[in-house]
Design an enzyme around this catalytic site. Sequence first.
Site, PDB file in Angstrom:
ATOM      1  N   ASP A 157       0.819  -1.213   0.000  1.00  0.00           N
ATOM      2  CA  ASP A 157       0.000   0.000   0.000  1.00  0.00           C
ATOM      3  C   ASP A 157       0.853   1.263   0.000  1.00  0.00           C
ATOM      4  OD1 ASP A 157      -3.078  -0.968   0.873  1.00  0.00           O
ATOM      5  OD2 ASP A 157      -1.470  -2.335   1.396  1.00  0.00           O
ATOM      6  N   ASP A 184      -1.530  -2.896  -4.078  1.00  0.00           N
ATOM      7  CA  ASP A 184      -1.915  -1.483  -4.036  1.00  0.00           C
ATOM      8  C   ASP A 184      -0.687  -0.616  -4.266  1.00  0.00           C
ATOM      9  OD1 ASP A 184      -4.557  -2.033  -3.731  1.00  0.00           O
ATOM     10  OD2 ASP A 184      -4.753  -1.262  -1.699  1.00  0.00           O
ATOM     11  N   TYR A 187      -2.139   3.688  -6.315  1.00  0.00           N
ATOM     12  CA  TYR A 187      -3.375   4.359  -5.900  1.00  0.00           C
ATOM     13  C   TYR A 187      -3.836   5.325  -6.984  1.00  0.00           C
ATOM     14  CZ  TYR A 187      -3.600   2.415  -1.218  1.00  0.00           C
ATOM     15  OH  TYR A 187      -3.738   1.550  -0.169  1.00  0.00           O
ATOM     16  N   HIS A 300      -2.597  -9.750  -0.999  1.00  0.00           N
ATOM     17  CA  HIS A 300      -2.982  -8.411  -0.540  1.00  0.00           C
ATOM     18  C   HIS A 300      -3.854  -8.393   0.708  1.00  0.00           C
ATOM     19  CE1 HIS A 300      -3.560  -4.131  -0.782  1.00  0.00           C
ATOM     20  NE2 HIS A 300      -4.881  -4.263  -0.853  1.00  0.00           N
ATOM     21  N   HIS A 310     -11.360  -3.522   7.429  1.00  0.00           N
ATOM     22  CA  HIS A 310     -11.342  -4.669   6.516  1.00  0.00           C
ATOM     23  C   HIS A 310     -11.509  -6.016   7.212  1.00  0.00           C
ATOM     24  CE1 HIS A 310     -10.431  -1.965   3.293  1.00  0.00           C
ATOM     25  NE2 HIS A 310      -9.293  -1.585   3.823  1.00  0.00           N
ATOM     26  N   VAL A 338      -4.795  -3.558   5.030  1.00  0.00           N
ATOM     27  CA  VAL A 338      -5.046  -2.834   6.278  1.00  0.00           C
ATOM     28  C   VAL A 338      -3.877  -1.883   6.495  1.00  0.00           C
ATOM     29  CG1 VAL A 338      -5.342  -3.001   8.771  1.00  0.00           C
ATOM     30  CG2 VAL A 338      -6.398  -4.706   7.273  1.00  0.00           C
ATOM     31  N   HIS A 339      -4.164  -0.602   6.683  1.00  0.00           N
ATOM     32  CA  HIS A 339      -3.111   0.413   6.728  1.00  0.00           C
ATOM     33  C   HIS A 339      -2.509   0.526   8.128  1.00  0.00           C
ATOM     34  CE1 HIS A 339      -5.328   2.354   3.088  1.00  0.00           C
ATOM     35  NE2 HIS A 339      -4.725   1.224   2.786  1.00  0.00           N
TER      36      HIS A 339
END
Length: 456
Positions: A157, A184, A187, A300, A310, A338-339
């Site tokens: 991400d 990801d 973006y 991912h 999520h 998940v960030h």
Amino acid sequence: MGWTWTSRFTAVLIVVAAVVVNIDAEAAPYVRPPARKALSFWGGVKRKSTVQQVHVSLAGPKHMRVSWMSTVYQNKPPVVQYGLNSRNYTFTAIGKSFGSYSFLLYESGIMNHVVIGPLEDSTSYYYKCGVGLEEYKFKTPPGVGPSVPVKFAVVGDLGQTGWTESTLAHIGVSNYDVLLFAGDLAYADYYQPYWDSFGELVEPYANARPWMVTSGNHDIEYIPLFVESYRSYNLRWQMPYMESGSDSNLYYSFEVAGAHVLMLAAYADYSKGSVQYKWLQSDLDKVDRSRTPWLIAVLHTPWYNTNHAHQGDGDGMKKAMELMLYEARVDILVTGHVHAYERTTRVYANKVDPCGIMHITVGDGGNREGLARRFRDNPPEWSAFREASFGHAELEIVNATHAHWTWRRNDDDDSVMADELWITTLSAGLSNCVPVKPSVERSFKSESFRVGKGIY
């Protein structure tokens, strides 16, 4: 001079205050730096070079794929010149131009992919792409062997923000051999110039070491009747899927040093009997743990996640594939989505299991959506470490039995090691966790299992 009541009372207050300050300092939680803005690339990049977005990836044993975007069309195949010395190119390889692609009102440059080799292991090569004048340099990873050390940089991400720049800077000085990317990428989210700006942003890093990527939900970009899924991703980031017997650029495998790495697709059909499922079965059947004792998977969407974000997104893939990967004795499964950062113990079927997989979420590369700050209270026993901060991870496989994992938080512009542990591979014979076939009855030796920093 004797102590007065006042002096005694003052001294006590000083001692108490010092103790309180010390306790508070030790107990104070980590305070995260503020968010950083998205980089301003509206309208794309304006670089004048005819060769842009150069990156390299592994393309089978002793070969690398050199990829770049051309801004000038030439009616002949793309060429890469390369050699061991600067400006002295003793080898030439011819590849294939995949042409440009359209995406609604956007028209891309011309994407080129050239496979070069055979190459020497752990060796630096200088190279030049097509008609471009700029010289680049990459280093090949070490060759395959059970006790050959290798270092992976691990990220997910990434996006294009001020934190992305910080993460990339830290990765750049880590002296890694191969980068694993858990999906990801840009973006772009349908705005195609962001793919171009992302390619330019990562170029100084991705043209010097192989970047091995898998796709995430932000890479899909599907428009019914107009644009097929992954059009931009597949054209720009071609991976060695044909070299690993896969029919799709979305899932493949590769080997480096003592590791066999599975790059899986969380948003392609993974159900039992699907093409991806059958390919994975076939690929695992070919793994030789005496040659590549470490078995790593990258996808991912997390299967084990205690963040509020999520929840359940990976349950379908987990249900379909967890048993297969468990029986193959996968050591580590890396995810993004998940960030935040989270590491589990070895786990299987939602329970701590000494023969299970260690799941690690690294969806904290620097994306514009920000951090997933809310974790669920009372985490299960398998959740060993979790923190909502931007950063990246490193996996250094030292030999055939042991590897060192670290996660480094972006503390402003410093890289601070916040989590680390030594890992023992399940193929080492130390835990009675030998790979088994689904038809073979499993019988595992019961052993103690330590949670926290240490060896798993």
